[in-house]
Design a protein around this motif. Structure first.
Motif, PDB file in Angstrom:
ATOM      1  N   UNK A  50       0.821  -1.214   0.000  1.00 37.45           N
ATOM      2  CA  UNK A  50       0.000   0.000   0.000  1.00 37.45           C
ATOM      3  C   UNK A  50       0.856   1.264   0.000  1.00 37.45           C
ATOM      4  N   UNK A  51       2.180   1.080   0.006  1.00 35.37           N
ATOM      5  CA  UNK A  51       3.070   2.245   0.052  1.00 35.37           C
ATOM      6  C   UNK A  51       3.055   2.933   1.408  1.00 35.37           C
ATOM      7  N   UNK A 101      -6.271   4.084   3.607  1.00 37.98           N
ATOM      8  CA  UNK A 101      -5.451   3.037   2.983  1.00 37.98           C
ATOM      9  C   UNK A 101      -5.002   2.032   4.028  1.00 37.98           C
ATOM     10  N   UNK A 102      -4.734   2.520   5.233  1.00 33.22           N
ATOM     11  CA  UNK A 102      -4.371   1.621   6.336  1.00 33.22           C
ATOM     12  C   UNK A 102      -5.515   0.667   6.657  1.00 33.22           C
ATOM     13  N   UNK A 103      -6.749   1.215   6.645  1.00 34.96           N
ATOM     14  CA  UNK A 103      -7.918   0.374   6.920  1.00 34.96           C
ATOM     15  C   UNK A 103      -8.102  -0.670   5.817  1.00 34.96           C
ATOM     16  N   UNK A 104      -7.825  -0.232   4.580  1.00 38.60           N
ATOM     17  CA  UNK A 104      -7.895  -1.184   3.457  1.00 38.60           C
ATOM     18  C   UNK A 104      -6.857  -2.294   3.637  1.00 38.60           C
ATOM     19  N   UNK A 105      -5.636  -1.874   4.003  1.00 41.03           N
ATOM     20  CA  UNK A 105      -4.549  -2.843   4.198  1.00 41.03           C
ATOM     21  C   UNK A 105      -4.914  -3.830   5.295  1.00 41.03           C
ATOM     22  N   UNK A 106      -5.522  -3.322   6.371  1.00 38.45           N
ATOM     23  CA  UNK A 106      -5.901  -4.208   7.478  1.00 38.45           C
ATOM     24  C   UNK A 106      -6.933  -5.235   7.020  1.00 38.45           C
ATOM     25  N   UNK A 107      -7.893  -4.767   6.220  1.00 37.02           N
ATOM     26  CA  UNK A 107      -8.922  -5.698   5.736  1.00 37.02           C
ATOM     27  C   UNK A 107      -8.302  -6.719   4.785  1.00 37.02           C
ATOM     28  N   UNK A 108      -7.468  -6.221   3.875  1.00 39.13           N
ATOM     29  CA  UNK A 108      -6.902  -7.112   2.865  1.00 39.13           C
ATOM     30  C   UNK A 108      -5.893  -8.101   3.458  1.00 39.13           C
ATOM     31  N   UNK A 109      -5.277  -7.732   4.591  1.00 39.48           N
ATOM     32  CA  UNK A 109      -4.303  -8.636   5.229  1.00 39.48           C
ATOM     33  C   UNK A 109      -4.961  -9.953   5.604  1.00 39.48           C
ATOM     34  N   UNK A 110      -6.264  -9.911   5.833  1.00 41.34           N
ATOM     35  CA  UNK A 110      -6.968 -11.140   6.223  1.00 41.34           C
ATOM     36  C   UNK A 110      -7.434 -11.935   4.996  1.00 41.34           C
ATOM     37  N   UNK A 111      -7.083 -11.456   3.801  1.00 39.63           N
ATOM     38  CA  UNK A 111      -7.482 -12.094   2.542  1.00 39.63           C
ATOM     39  C   UNK A 111      -8.957 -12.493   2.526  1.00 39.63           C
ATOM     40  N   UNK A 117      -6.861  -1.348  -6.164  1.00 35.25           N
ATOM     41  CA  UNK A 117      -6.676  -2.220  -7.339  1.00 35.25           C
ATOM     42  C   UNK A 117      -5.529  -3.198  -7.101  1.00 35.25           C
ATOM     43  N   UNK A 118      -4.423  -2.696  -6.516  1.00 36.48           N
ATOM     44  CA  UNK A 118      -3.260  -3.553  -6.259  1.00 36.48           C
ATOM     45  C   UNK A 118      -3.643  -4.693  -5.327  1.00 36.48           C
ATOM     46  N   UNK A 119      -4.333  -4.355  -4.246  1.00 38.72           N
ATOM     47  CA  UNK A 119      -4.693  -5.383  -3.273  1.00 38.72           C
ATOM     48  C   UNK A 119      -5.705  -6.361  -3.845  1.00 38.72           C
ATOM     49  N   UNK A 120      -6.614  -5.836  -4.642  1.00 37.71           N
ATOM     50  CA  UNK A 120      -7.640  -6.707  -5.233  1.00 37.71           C
ATOM     51  C   UNK A 120      -6.984  -7.729  -6.172  1.00 37.71           C
ATOM     52  N   UNK A 121      -6.031  -7.235  -6.958  1.00 33.98           N
ATOM     53  CA  UNK A 121      -5.328  -8.155  -7.863  1.00 33.98           C
ATOM     54  C   UNK A 121      -4.538  -9.188  -7.072  1.00 33.98           C
ATOM     55  N   UNK A 122      -3.947  -8.754  -5.966  1.00 35.61           N
ATOM     56  CA  UNK A 122      -3.126  -9.675  -5.173  1.00 35.61           C
ATOM     57  C   UNK A 122      -3.971 -10.752  -4.497  1.00 35.61           C
TER      58      UNK A 122
END
Lengths: 273, 234
Positions: B120-121, B140-150, B176-181
């Motif tokens: 997330x930079x 973005x931090x909140x997004x990262x936290x959610x995405x960390x749990x896949x 978009x980056x996290x969604x692709x990952x």
């Protein structure tokens, strides 16, 4: 000039400097009034007499032991209140029945002066340490509980939603999310609780008198009054005030620094300055 | 099919908010549900997340009923204050990982959290507390936290609506980056045409008057924004 500026800066930035300044100022005014007003030393002893009485009390162990005794009793009552407030607050969040019960209990007991309960406490528990402990618990439990409940109620609902998303149970959400989120309220409740407990303790000790060989600071002050040892009486009062300030500075300030200010309040102060 | 809403009905104090609402979202897809304020977007998202049980209808995840909150369908809220203030940014992600996956060791949650923040930079902000972050960084931090749990599904409640243009572009890119990952399906509710056009694979328009979806379109034709504007301003 530079030294004066540094002092001025320290006065406004460091609380202990401003407190030391006003404490010294108070002593100077006290000494001046005692020396030049013509008031009898039996009513207003000069500062050096109070200092001598304090020193004598500490060296002989009388004042020191009474202080330790008071601190031990208040620590017991305060810790007991914290545990009870926590248990009641958690139970209130877990069960609507317990919430109604805590609400009714708080509404009834919070405005009830401890002094009104004293006769009953004496009949039920005598005048020993358990009775003083109950007076302290009554003095601080309800304000702590109210603060804790209000903190939990004002926590953003999305924190609880997040906990539910992480598959956390209700108890875990309360202990791990609602409690830290209520830290500002909790700390305010602890501060109010401490002040009320300290006042209740000194009053109860004065009323209940000596318990065995000791009776605490309240009893010490009362005893000095009956013997017209005004200097010793003042030494006791000053000690009560100083302990109150030290607990505020060493316990609550440190707790606030390591929690609230670290998380946000400190930053707001920095920005403001 | 990852997430399906089947015949959802919801009303508050006798006033209908959602009526017979059904749709599906596939893995890797971003469904934007656009609608004016007060049309029931957030209510719908809360039902999907399991925070609010619908009056009627059900939510399924991979074909199985999913009535309660679940780490497989995580919500990112509109509020800037959704990170726990008593943890650092990395601490927030580690805490979520620890709770959602108790088997993970501390050093593993740490590595995962750092990896996520890197994507997330936000690697330079990992030791900062939420109050030290800008609004965009918090989101973005909140997004990262959610995405960390896949999660299988990410539910976004206008998380970018209060951001400035630059922060919003960064947040779009991060999403978009996290969604692709992770290959997660995304449901984003918004009233913002810019967010809808930039992120959607498919767009559904929710209308307060009918309490349901009045139009559904793929986001691949040039006149989508125009049609969307007409539907949202009528």
């Amino acid at each position: 000039m530079n030294g004066f500026r540094l002092l001025k800066k320290a006065f406004y930035e460091k609380r202990w400097v401003s407190r030391l300044f006003f404490f010294t100022l108070l002593l100077i005014v006290w000494e001046a009034v005692a020396a030049f007003s013509g008031i009898s030393p039996l009513l207003l002893p000069p500062v050096e007499q109070v200092a001598a009485a304090f020193w004598k009390g500490m060296v002989s162990g009388t004042l020191f032991l009474q202080t330790v005794f008071s601190l031990a009793v208040i620590a017991l009552g305060f810790c007991l209140s914290m545990i009870l407030a926590l248990v009641l607050a958690v139970a209130s969040r877990l069960s609507p029945f317990m919430e109604r019960m805590a609400d009714t209990l708080t509404a009834m007991a919070h405005p009830l002066p401890g002094m009104a309960l004293l006769p009953l406490i004496v009949i039920w528990f005598g005048t020993g340490t358990p009775a003083v402990t109950i007076v302290i618990v009554h003095a601080c439990l309800w304000s702590m509980l109210l603060s804790l409940l209000s903190g939990m109620q004002s926590t953003p609902a999305l924190y609880t939603d997040l906990g539910r998303s992480y598959s956390m149970g209700r108890l875990r959400i309360i202990l791990e999310i609602l409690l830290p989120a209520s830290m500002a309220h909790l700390l305010a409740g602890l501060r109010v609780g401490w002040a009320r407990a300290w006042r209740a303790l000194i009053s109860a000790e004065m009323i209940f008198g000596a318990i065995g060989a000791t009776g605490g600071l309240g009893w010490y002050i009362f005893k000095e009054r009956t013997m017209m040892h005004t200097a010793g009486l003042f030494a006791g009062i000053v000690l009560v005030a100083v302990i109150g300030m030290l607990v505020e500075e060493l316990v609550f300030e440190k707790l606030e620094k390591s929690t609230l200010r670290k998380w946000s309040v400190g930053a707001q102060k920095e920005k403001a300055s | 099919m990852i997430l399906a809403a089947e015949h959802l009905y919801q009303s508050f104090d006798g006033q209908p908010v959602l009526k017979d609402l059904s749709f599906t979202v596939e893995s890797g897809e971003t469904l934007v549900i656009a609608g004016r304020s007060g049309c029931g977007k957030t209510t719908l998202l809360r039902i999907l997340a399991g925070f609010l049980p619908p009056d009627q209808g059900r939510i399924t995840l991979d074909g199985e009923p999913s009535p309660r909150p679940d780490q497989d369908k995580l919500m990112v809220f509109q509020s800037f204050d959704q990170l726990f203030p008593w943890f650092t940014l990395r601490g927030n992600i580690q805490y979520a990982l620890k709770k959602a996956r108790p088997a993970l060791k501390k050093h593993e949650t740490r590595e995962l959290a750092i990896g996520c923040l890197h994507e997330m930079g936000l690697q330079d902000a990992q030791e900062k507390y939420p109050y030290q972050l800008s609004g965009g960084m918090k989101q973005r931090g909140a997004l990262a936290r959610a995405m960390a749990l896949s999660p299988k599904v990410l539910l976004l409640d206008e998380p970018f609506s209060s951001l400035d243009v630059h922060s919003r572009e960064n947040a779009h890119q991060s999403l978009q980056t996290l969604k692709e990952a992770t290959g997660a399906a995304v449901v984003l509710v918004t009233h913002d045409l810019q967010d809808a056009a930039a992120l959607a694979t498919r767009i559904a328009v929710l209308q307060a008057e009918t309490h349901g979806i009045v139009a559904e379109m793929d986001n691949d034709s040039p006149d989508v924004t125009l049609r969307l504007r007409e539907l949202l301003t009528d």
